[in-house]
Structure formats: structure tokens, C-alpha cells
Write an enzyme that holds these catalytic residues in place. Structure first.
Site, PDB file in Angstrom:
ATOM      1  N   GLU A  97       0.844  -1.212   0.000  1.00 36.18           N
ATOM      2  CA  GLU A  97       0.000   0.000   0.000  1.00 36.18           C
ATOM      3  C   GLU A  97       0.870   1.249   0.000  1.00 36.18           C
ATOM      4  OE1 GLU A  97      -2.316  -1.266   3.352  1.00 36.18           O
ATOM      5  OE2 GLU A  97      -3.217  -2.825   2.110  1.00 36.18           O
ATOM      6  N   GLU A 167       3.860 -10.755   0.195  1.00 37.51           N
ATOM      7  CA  GLU A 167       2.431 -10.453   0.154  1.00 37.51           C
ATOM      8  C   GLU A 167       2.019 -10.196  -1.298  1.00 37.51           C
ATOM      9  OE1 GLU A 167       1.001  -8.790   4.232  1.00 37.51           O
ATOM     10  OE2 GLU A 167       1.584  -7.124   2.959  1.00 37.51           O
ATOM     11  N   GLY A 173      -6.561  -8.244   1.263  1.00 35.72           N
ATOM     12  CA  GLY A 173      -7.893  -7.693   1.495  1.00 35.72           C
ATOM     13  C   GLY A 173      -8.932  -8.168   0.489  1.00 35.72           C
TER      14      GLY A 173
HETATM   15  P1  13P Z   1      -5.299  -8.862   4.682  1.00 38.03           P
HETATM   16  O1  13P Z   1      -4.912  -9.898   5.720  1.00 38.03           O
HETATM   17  O2  13P Z   1      -6.424  -7.983   5.131  1.00 38.03           O
HETATM   18  O3  13P Z   1      -5.465  -9.442   3.329  1.00 38.03           O
HETATM   19  O4  13P Z   1      -4.025  -7.855   4.592  1.00 38.03           O
HETATM   20  C1  13P Z   1      -2.773  -8.376   4.381  1.00 38.03           C
HETATM   21  C2  13P Z   1      -1.765  -7.299   4.606  1.00 38.03           C
HETATM   22  O5  13P Z   1      -1.648  -6.388   3.801  1.00 38.03           O
HETATM   23  C3  13P Z   1      -0.951  -7.346   5.822  1.00 38.03           C
HETATM   24  O6  13P Z   1       0.098  -6.435   5.763  1.00 38.03           O
END
Ligand code: 13P
Length: 259
Positions: A97, A167, A173
């Protein structure tokens, strides 16, 4: 053997009273002797209260980002010194992000990671490809570039003080988790790359976390993969019950295939 690490990334959620409630519930739910290292990373505004509440518990404190300078005219930024001051032990760096919405480059993440190690903060450096990059068959190439760039100039000794989180952006998400085969393939690839760049000892010791829609019901299958050493949890870390369950499930079956 690498000890599992479960880190909760609260992102931009929780006011100070909400954070205090959540951390108290997490502490109450966790046993005193967890087989996994547990870290929670609240927003900056809640670090102080959470720091006081986790003191002398099994839970460690982490931040979600930081600047690379110790101090200076950088309006709005937070320095490694300030995080240390609040009792942080970890700091998430280069989250997708931040890469996507704040244009963070590998070069910037590299400066931050170096500063973290200098201040004895353990950086959790995030890497991962987008859906388009995966569909183009470029996932490994992208992750290779991120690992090389984020740790450019690191010595093997410095690499022993870091954690990597894989990730895949398409799994964050979205409720769409990487399959165990996809996760293991990338984790093994990253470990092979670490061996090539920093040697066998670093590759063997460094913890590689998986992140992206980790939930209590998929934790076991991911955590028993040979090269997955923990999880970076977003949404499911915002509720004590699911976070505690993930911590417990993560060490449920520590027998590694082929070990
Ligand atoms: P989620 O577990 O909500 O998919 O997010 C993962 C994340 O970005 C953790 O840093």
C-alpha cells in the site's frame, strides 16, 4: 529451526480507546508461553498506549512505516529514534500500500531498512507482485527486483536482523489467498535468492512471512509449508478472536514435510 512470527498489521484502523481494548483482549486470549513470536503494529497514534499495555507480555510492538533520518525538517514523518523511544522492536517497511499509494521505491525502502537495522529495529520488508505481473508470468522477476533493491548493500550480518514478508498484492484484502503451492513456490524462490546473494546461513535463518487474506481457517495449511515462517495479517488482526486463533494455529503442526 526458524521460530514462527505472527504480525498483525492494523493499517489505518483503531482509535486510542479501541486500540487499548483490542490489545487487552489479545493479551487475555494468548497463552503466556506462545511457541510463536507475536507482534502487533498499530497506527502511530496508538503506539504509546499499546506499548504500555504489551510491556512484559508475550506481545512485541511494531510500527507500520518510518522515515530513514534520525531527525530533521520532514513534516509529518516519524523517525527510527522516535519508534525506539516508544518501545518498538519491529517496523513494517515497503508495504504494497505504501508502494502503490505513496510511490515508495526499492531505493527508499532500502534507506529505511538500513536505518532500521542501525537503530536495532527489525524491519519486516514487504515484497509481492500484482495480479497483472503474475498473469504476465513476471511474479518471480518482480519479487527478485524488490529483494535485490530493498537489501542492496546489506552485509550477511545485517541480513540476519531482518524479516521478509511475501504479500502478493492480489491476495491483500480480497479474500483470495495464494494456494499453498503458489506460496511455497515463491517462498522457496526467495530463499534461493537469499542464498545466492548472502549465503547459506542467512538463507537458512531468515524468516519469510506470508501475507494476504490469512484467516484462522487457512493458517495451518500455509504455516506448515517448509519455507513459510509466519504471517503478516491485516483484516483478521483487527479482531482479538481471529488473531489469537491464527497465533495458535500457526504452531499447531510444526512437522515440516521432508524435514
Ligand atoms: P489482509 O490480511 O487484510 O489481506 O491484509 C494483508 C496485509 O496487507 C498485511 O500487511
Amino acid at each position: 529451526m526458524r521460530k514462527k512470527l505472527i504480525a498483525g498489521n492494523w493499517k489505518m484502523f483503531k482509535t486510542v480507546p479501541e486500540a487499548a481494548n483490542l490489545v487487552n483482549s489479545i493479551k487475555a486470549g494468548l497463552s503466556k508461553f506462545s511457541d510463536a513470536d507475536v507482534v502487533i503494529c498499530p497506527p502511530f497514534t496508538a503506539l504509546q498506549v499499546v506499548s504500555q499495555l504489551v510491556n512484559e507480555s508475550v506481545v512485541d510492538l511494531g510500527a507500520q512505516d518510518m522515515h530513514f533520518e534520525t531527525e530533521g525538517a520532514y513534516t509529518g514523518e516519524i523517525s527510527p529514534l522516535m519508534l525506539k523511544d516508544l518501545g518498538c522492536r519491529y517496523v513494517i517497511l515497503g508495504h504494497s500500500e505504501r508502494r502503490a499509494y505513496f510511490q515508495e521505491s526499492d531505493e527508499l525502502i532500502n534507506r529505511k531498512a538500513k536505518a532500521a537495522v542501525k537503530f536495532n529495529l527489525i524491519p519486516i520488508v514487504c515484497v509481492g507482485e500484482t495480479l497483472a505481473e503474475r498473469e504476465d508470468g513476471r511474479a518471480q522477476e518482480v519479487v527478485r527486483g524488490q529483494v535485490r533493491g530493498s537489501f542492496a548493500g546489506f552485509t550477511p550480518e545485517e541480513m540476519e536482523k531482518v524479516v521478509i514478508a511475501y504479500e502478493p498484492v492480489w491476495a491483500i484484502g480480497t479474500g483470495r489467498t495464494a494456494t499453498p503451492a503458489q506460496a511455497e513456490e515463491m517462498h522457496a524462490f526467495v530463499r534461493g535468492l537469499l542464498k545466492e546473494l548472502f549465503g547459506e546461513s542467512v538463507a537458512g535463518e531468515l524468516r519469510i512471512l506470508y501475507g494476504g487474506s490469512v484467516k484462522p481457517d487457512n493458517t495451518q495449511e500455509l504455516m506448515r509449508l517448509p519455507d513459510v515462517d509466519g504471517a503478516l495479517v491485516g483484516g483478521a488482526s483487527l479482531k482479538a478472536e481471529s488473531f489469537v486463533q491464527i497465533v495458535n494455529e500457526s504452531t499447531h503442526d510444526t512437522v515440516k514435510e521432508g524435514a
